[in-house]
Enzyme design. Structure first.
Site, PDB file in Angstrom:
ATOM      1  N   ARG A   1      45.733  49.767  40.988  1.00 11.50           N
ATOM      2  CA  ARG A   1      46.495  48.551  41.337  1.00 11.50           C
ATOM      3  C   ARG A   1      45.599  47.308  41.202  1.00 11.50           C
ATOM      4  O   ARG A   1      46.041  46.265  40.754  1.00 11.50           O
ATOM      5  CB  ARG A   1      47.040  48.716  42.755  1.00 11.50           C
ATOM      6  CG  ARG A   1      47.817  47.555  43.303  1.00 11.50           C
ATOM      7  CD  ARG A   1      49.087  47.271  42.540  1.00 11.50           C
ATOM      8  NE  ARG A   1      49.123  45.876  42.179  1.00 11.50           N
ATOM      9  CZ  ARG A   1      50.177  45.245  41.692  1.00 11.50           C
ATOM     10  NH1 ARG A   1      51.296  45.882  41.475  1.00 11.50           N
ATOM     11  NH2 ARG A   1      50.122  43.986  41.382  1.00 11.50           N
TER      12      ARG A   1
ATOM     13  N   HIS B   1      48.035  36.164  47.471  1.00 12.56           N
ATOM     14  CA  HIS B   1      48.379  37.022  48.603  1.00 12.56           C
ATOM     15  C   HIS B   1      48.005  36.437  49.962  1.00 12.56           C
ATOM     16  O   HIS B   1      48.250  37.078  50.974  1.00 12.56           O
ATOM     17  CB  HIS B   1      47.748  38.398  48.398  1.00 12.56           C
ATOM     18  CG  HIS B   1      48.267  39.073  47.161  1.00 12.56           C
ATOM     19  ND1 HIS B   1      49.576  39.477  47.044  1.00 12.56           N
ATOM     20  CD2 HIS B   1      47.688  39.366  45.973  1.00 12.56           C
ATOM     21  CE1 HIS B   1      49.770  40.011  45.848  1.00 12.56           C
ATOM     22  NE2 HIS B   1      48.641  39.946  45.168  1.00 12.56           N
TER      23      HIS B   1
ATOM     24  N   CYS C   1      46.274  44.117  38.831  1.00 20.26           N
ATOM     25  CA  CYS C   1      46.266  42.740  39.341  1.00 20.26           C
ATOM     26  C   CYS C   1      45.327  41.870  38.508  1.00 20.26           C
ATOM     27  O   CYS C   1      45.654  40.736  38.168  1.00 20.26           O
ATOM     28  CB  CYS C   1      45.821  42.719  40.791  1.00 20.26           C
ATOM     29  SG  CYS C   1      47.126  42.277  41.911  1.00 20.26           S
TER      30      CYS C   1
ATOM     31  N   CYS D   1      42.394  36.543  44.392  1.00 19.63           N
ATOM     32  CA  CYS D   1      43.349  37.422  45.075  1.00 19.63           C
ATOM     33  C   CYS D   1      44.077  36.618  46.147  1.00 19.63           C
ATOM     34  O   CYS D   1      45.288  36.758  46.351  1.00 19.63           O
ATOM     35  CB  CYS D   1      42.618  38.584  45.738  1.00 19.63           C
ATOM     36  SG  CYS D   1      41.569  39.528  44.652  1.00 19.63           S
TER      37      CYS D   1
END
Lengths: 298, 104
Positions: free
Chosen positions: A255, A212, A259, A208
């Site tokens: 979500r 991000h 992802c 992740c």
């Protein structure tokens, strides 16, 4: 010619395998106890400071409160922000929210309703929390309430669940995230979520954080990658992509699953332990960021 | 089918921005019903007119390629308080709608 070192030799015999597994088992038992224990509250506070400071120094013009807008807050997105603001002149989620509020107050088979179930519970800014031997998420509490009142449970990925969560959260829009992480169980989940956030997975071998944190604000083809700070404060969200299938409102776990699929990893089920742990980690990292529900995302 | 029309007047620096949202399917006529396989009949807005005090300020000719629930708008020169803004539209199925606001 490449010479192989002794530790690269494939173990051909059972004895070798036994020796290696014995060595690993011995190494595991020799781990210091504090590596297995949950992180202390002080360590978590330091994590929050470092995490937020990273983004505040990377995007110096973006204050902490602005991260509630997700990618729309980033300077790299400034040119497209005007279009987003124009879209919000007639918010596309309005009809969904009218249905959500009706559903929130609709009577259940036993005569009660969801609004009554949530009287006395903490505000959505304090979710997830640990109480009475279990970790409570909003979607989990909604399903518990539905079960207690004789109705069927909802899928955590469904649009109906997203609408109900949004109905609970929307009156608290503007309040800052404030999670109580003093309990051991929440800190254990925090640790698991932190591991999930930073560990690589999937065919693309992305974590992740790769997108991000390390590449927040950079372009990925035509899109700008959002900053991890402020993630989850806008969910459940109305997504333009999801609206094409006629199921525009989606929960945070939907979500997460999207992802995961994008990086070629198998999506997990909604309300699975990993996703709850990730939700706990992100909620704690967002301490001090106001929530904004409903919201619109790409 | 029930259509709704909403009109907003936004004050900006050079003048006023008029924005209108029409809840309309904007069916282009080339799509098929997934269940039956039949063509869905075309139904899209062809004309949107913005009037200020009965005077036409903008006229838009839309077609089948405009997305559903369209938001259309225009900029007009500075309006004065009490001006009446009317937006009206019509589609090829013969339906029409309008909305009006008064400038504060």
């Amino acid at each position: 010619m490449i010479t192989k070192s002794w530790w690269f030799k494939p173990c051909r015999t059972t004895l070798h395998r036994f020796q290696i597994s014995f060595f690993l088992a011995a190494a595991a038992t020799a781990l210091p106890v504090n590596l297995l224990a949950a992180p202390s509250t002080g360590e978590i506070r330091e994590d929050i400071r470092q995490f937020q400071q990273f983004f505040l120094s990377r995007f110096p013009d973006v204050p902490l409160e602005a991260y509630q807008d997700g990618v729309n807050a980033l300077p790299q997105y400034a040119q497209r922000r005007l279009g987003w603001e124009l879209l919000l002149e007639f918010p596309p989620y309005e009809s969904e929210m009218i249905a959500a509020r009706d559903q929130w107050q609709a009577p259940l088979p036993s005569g009660g309703n969801l609004e009554r179930c949530f009287v006395g519970k903490p505000p959505p800014t304090a979710y997830p929390y640990f109480f009475n031997g279990e970790t409570h998420t909003i979607a989990g509490d909604i399903n518990n309430c539905l079960l207690e009142n004789g109705a069927g449970v909802l899928d955590g990925m469904s649009g109906e669940m997203a609408r109900l969560v949004a109905a609970f959260k929307s009156p608290w829009s503007g309040q800052v995230m404030d999670i109580d992480f003093r309990s051991e169980e929440i800190r254990q989940l925090y640790k698991k979520g932190r591991q999930y956030f930073w560990a690589k997975r999937g065919q693309m071998n992305f974590s992740c954080a790769n997108c991000h944190v390390h590449n927040a604000g950079n372009q990925l083809r035509g899109d700008v990658l959002s900053a991890a700070l402020g993630h989850s404060t806008g969910y459940p969200a109305y997504s333009t992509t999801w609206s094409l299938d006629g199921n525009a409102m989606g929960t945070l776990h939907r979500r997460y699953a999207q992802c995961n699929a994008l990086v070629g990893a198998a999506p997990l089920a909604a309300q699975s332990e990993e996703y709850i742990a990730l939700e706990v980690y992100q909620a704690i990292m967002n301490s001090g960021v106001p929530i904004k529900v409903p919201s619109q995302r790409q | 089918m029930i259509y709704s029309t909403r009109l907003k007047v936004i004050e900006t620096e050079p003048g006023h921005q008029l924005m209108c949202e029409i809840r309309h399917p904007m069916e282009p006529g080339g799509r098929r019903d997934k269940a039956t396989g039949r063509l869905l009949p075309a139904n899209y807005i062809t004309q949107v007119v913005f009037r200020v005090n009965e005077e036409i300020r903008a006229e838009m000719l839309l077609g089948k390629y405009v997305s559903k629930n369209p938001v259309v708008g225009t900029m007009v020169s500075k309006l004065s308080g009490g001006d009446r803004i009317i937006v009206s539209w019509q589609d090829i199925a013969g339906d029409s709608g309008q909305a009006s606001v008064r400038v504060k």
